[in-house]
Design an enzyme around this catalytic site. Sequence first.
Site, PDB file in Angstrom:
ATOM      1  N   GLU A 129       4.996  -3.538   0.336  1.00 48.79           N
ATOM      2  CA  GLU A 129       4.857  -2.363  -0.544  1.00 48.79           C
ATOM      3  C   GLU A 129       6.176  -2.042  -1.236  1.00 48.79           C
ATOM      4  O   GLU A 129       6.194  -1.570  -2.369  1.00 48.79           O
ATOM      5  CB  GLU A 129       4.316  -1.169   0.264  1.00 48.79           C
ATOM      6  CG  GLU A 129       2.833  -1.348   0.573  1.00 48.79           C
ATOM      7  CD  GLU A 129       2.345  -0.678   1.843  1.00 48.79           C
ATOM      8  OE1 GLU A 129       3.024   0.227   2.363  1.00 48.79           O
ATOM      9  OE2 GLU A 129       1.261  -1.080   2.325  1.00 48.79           O
ATOM     10  N   ASN A 179       3.614   1.181  11.770  1.00 49.44           N
ATOM     11  CA  ASN A 179       4.210   1.593  10.500  1.00 49.44           C
ATOM     12  C   ASN A 179       3.342   2.709   9.938  1.00 49.44           C
ATOM     13  O   ASN A 179       2.240   2.454   9.461  1.00 49.44           O
ATOM     14  CB  ASN A 179       4.252   0.379   9.545  1.00 49.44           C
ATOM     15  CG  ASN A 179       4.712   0.764   8.146  1.00 49.44           C
ATOM     16  OD1 ASN A 179       5.160   1.888   7.911  1.00 49.44           O
ATOM     17  ND2 ASN A 179       4.595  -0.162   7.214  1.00 49.44           N
ATOM     18  N   SER A 222      -4.324  -5.328   8.711  1.00 49.35           N
ATOM     19  CA  SER A 222      -5.657  -4.984   9.225  1.00 49.35           C
ATOM     20  C   SER A 222      -5.846  -5.315  10.709  1.00 49.35           C
ATOM     21  O   SER A 222      -6.931  -5.706  11.124  1.00 49.35           O
ATOM     22  CB  SER A 222      -6.759  -5.640   8.379  1.00 49.35           C
ATOM     23  OG  SER A 222      -6.728  -5.135   7.051  1.00 49.35           O
ATOM     24  N   GLU A 236       3.005 -10.707   7.112  1.00 44.81           N
ATOM     25  CA  GLU A 236       1.959  -9.808   6.625  1.00 44.81           C
ATOM     26  C   GLU A 236       1.417 -10.347   5.304  1.00 44.81           C
ATOM     27  O   GLU A 236       2.020 -10.120   4.250  1.00 44.81           O
ATOM     28  CB  GLU A 236       2.527  -8.405   6.377  1.00 44.81           C
ATOM     29  CG  GLU A 236       3.039  -7.704   7.609  1.00 44.81           C
ATOM     30  CD  GLU A 236       2.965  -6.183   7.466  1.00 44.81           C
ATOM     31  OE1 GLU A 236       2.302  -5.566   8.300  1.00 44.81           O
ATOM     32  OE2 GLU A 236       3.537  -5.632   6.517  1.00 44.81           O
ATOM     33  N   LYS A 295       3.842   4.487   7.367  1.00 44.00           N
ATOM     34  CA  LYS A 295       3.917   4.608   5.903  1.00 44.00           C
ATOM     35  C   LYS A 295       4.115   6.093   5.537  1.00 44.00           C
ATOM     36  O   LYS A 295       4.768   6.808   6.281  1.00 44.00           O
ATOM     37  CB  LYS A 295       2.687   3.973   5.265  1.00 44.00           C
ATOM     38  CG  LYS A 295       2.466   2.539   5.795  1.00 44.00           C
ATOM     39  CD  LYS A 295       1.479   1.736   5.028  1.00 44.00           C
ATOM     40  CE  LYS A 295       1.386   0.333   5.654  1.00 44.00           C
ATOM     41  NZ  LYS A 295       0.482  -0.571   4.948  1.00 44.00           N
ATOM     42  N   GLY A 346      -4.354  -3.222   4.708  1.00 44.46           N
ATOM     43  CA  GLY A 346      -5.202  -2.085   4.357  1.00 44.46           C
ATOM     44  C   GLY A 346      -6.550  -2.465   3.774  1.00 44.46           C
ATOM     45  O   GLY A 346      -7.268  -1.617   3.239  1.00 44.46           O
ATOM     46  N   HIS A 348       9.236  -4.774   3.352  1.00 43.37           N
ATOM     47  CA  HIS A 348       7.773  -4.632   3.390  1.00 43.37           C
ATOM     48  C   HIS A 348       7.192  -4.938   2.010  1.00 43.37           C
ATOM     49  O   HIS A 348       7.804  -4.627   0.992  1.00 43.37           O
ATOM     50  CB  HIS A 348       7.400  -3.207   3.820  1.00 43.37           C
ATOM     51  CG  HIS A 348       5.934  -3.078   4.147  1.00 43.37           C
ATOM     52  ND1 HIS A 348       4.979  -2.923   3.178  1.00 43.37           N
ATOM     53  CD2 HIS A 348       5.279  -3.118   5.335  1.00 43.37           C
ATOM     54  CE1 HIS A 348       3.781  -2.867   3.769  1.00 43.37           C
ATOM     55  NE2 HIS A 348       3.936  -2.980   5.070  1.00 43.37           N
TER      56      HIS A 348
HETATM   57  P1  13P Z   1      -2.728  -2.061   7.888  1.00 47.24           P
HETATM   58  O1  13P Z   1      -2.662  -2.301   9.374  1.00 47.24           O
HETATM   59  O2  13P Z   1      -3.163  -0.669   7.536  1.00 47.24           O
HETATM   60  O3  13P Z   1      -3.490  -3.146   7.190  1.00 47.24           O
HETATM   61  O4  13P Z   1      -1.207  -2.150   7.344  1.00 47.24           O
HETATM   62  C1  13P Z   1      -0.431  -3.232   7.683  1.00 47.24           C
HETATM   63  C2  13P Z   1       0.967  -2.962   7.290  1.00 47.24           C
HETATM   64  O5  13P Z   1       1.303  -2.941   6.119  1.00 47.24           O
HETATM   65  C3  13P Z   1       1.947  -2.701   8.354  1.00 47.24           C
HETATM   66  O6  13P Z   1       3.244  -2.762   7.858  1.00 47.24           O
END
Ligand code: 13P
Length: 251
Positions: free
Chosen positions: A100, A11, A213, A168, A13, A174, A98
């Site tokens: 976010e 992903n 992560s 997740e 982003k 992150g 997601h």
């Molecule tokens: P990270 O791997 O940067 O922690 O992000 C995970 C994520 O949100 C994947 O959708």
Amino acid sequence: MRVRTPLVVGNWKMNGLKASAAELGRMIEGYGPELRWKVQMAVCPPATLIQTFCVAALGSRIWIGAQDCNADVSGAYTGDISAEMIADCGGGLVIVGHSERRTKYAESDAQARAKAEAARRAGLVSVLCIGETEAERLAGEAIAVIDSQLAGSVPDGATGSNLVLAYEPVWAIGTGLTPSNADIAEVHAHIRQRLVARFGREGEKIRILYGGSVKPANASEILGIADVDGALVGGASLKAADFLAIASVYA
Ligand code: 13P
């Protein structure tokens, strides 16, 4: 033999410009026959790059997808794209729900479910994300939160070929933090049990990815946990070397 083909999804982003096609090129180069047999790989770049990436990835078996979609086919939704538009570009999958999107855009379980249904309508696989916040985990509510997200956002008629789940934990995204192996195992086993209770044998075929992560350094440990069928990777999917190192756990 595995019941489910492992899947590693990147992903990206809101990262990546046209020049990032070079990074995708390195991923394609590294995704050789020895890896292709063992693990399916996918990259979800920003919408501006989907078409370019689909053309670049033709014949490579790296799957290209989107990070979100609107639930409608078309209409007055300034800024949005539909599942049909993603399919029209050559995309094969779309991330929905997601965290976010859920936190920054106040998206609900019902919206995530409608997006997953839209994805199916357009012939895309949806990667539906669920997971608890830090406060919910500390309050001992992680499993209850996951249950309510599963009930609210997994569409009826979900199958192993139209849906992938991604667990997740919000606090692991992150941050460099990850749950203990025991906590990941507990949640994945719980999700599996819920899927089987609702969908019967088809529930055994739905892949459950872990996200939050995931890095080359922890990938083999995390991907070795029972009922972890792959990973949804953010930051570490931006660099071909890291992303391939994660997928290579299955080689
Ligand atoms: P990270 O791997 O940067 O922690 O992000 C995970 C994520 O949100 C994947 O959708």
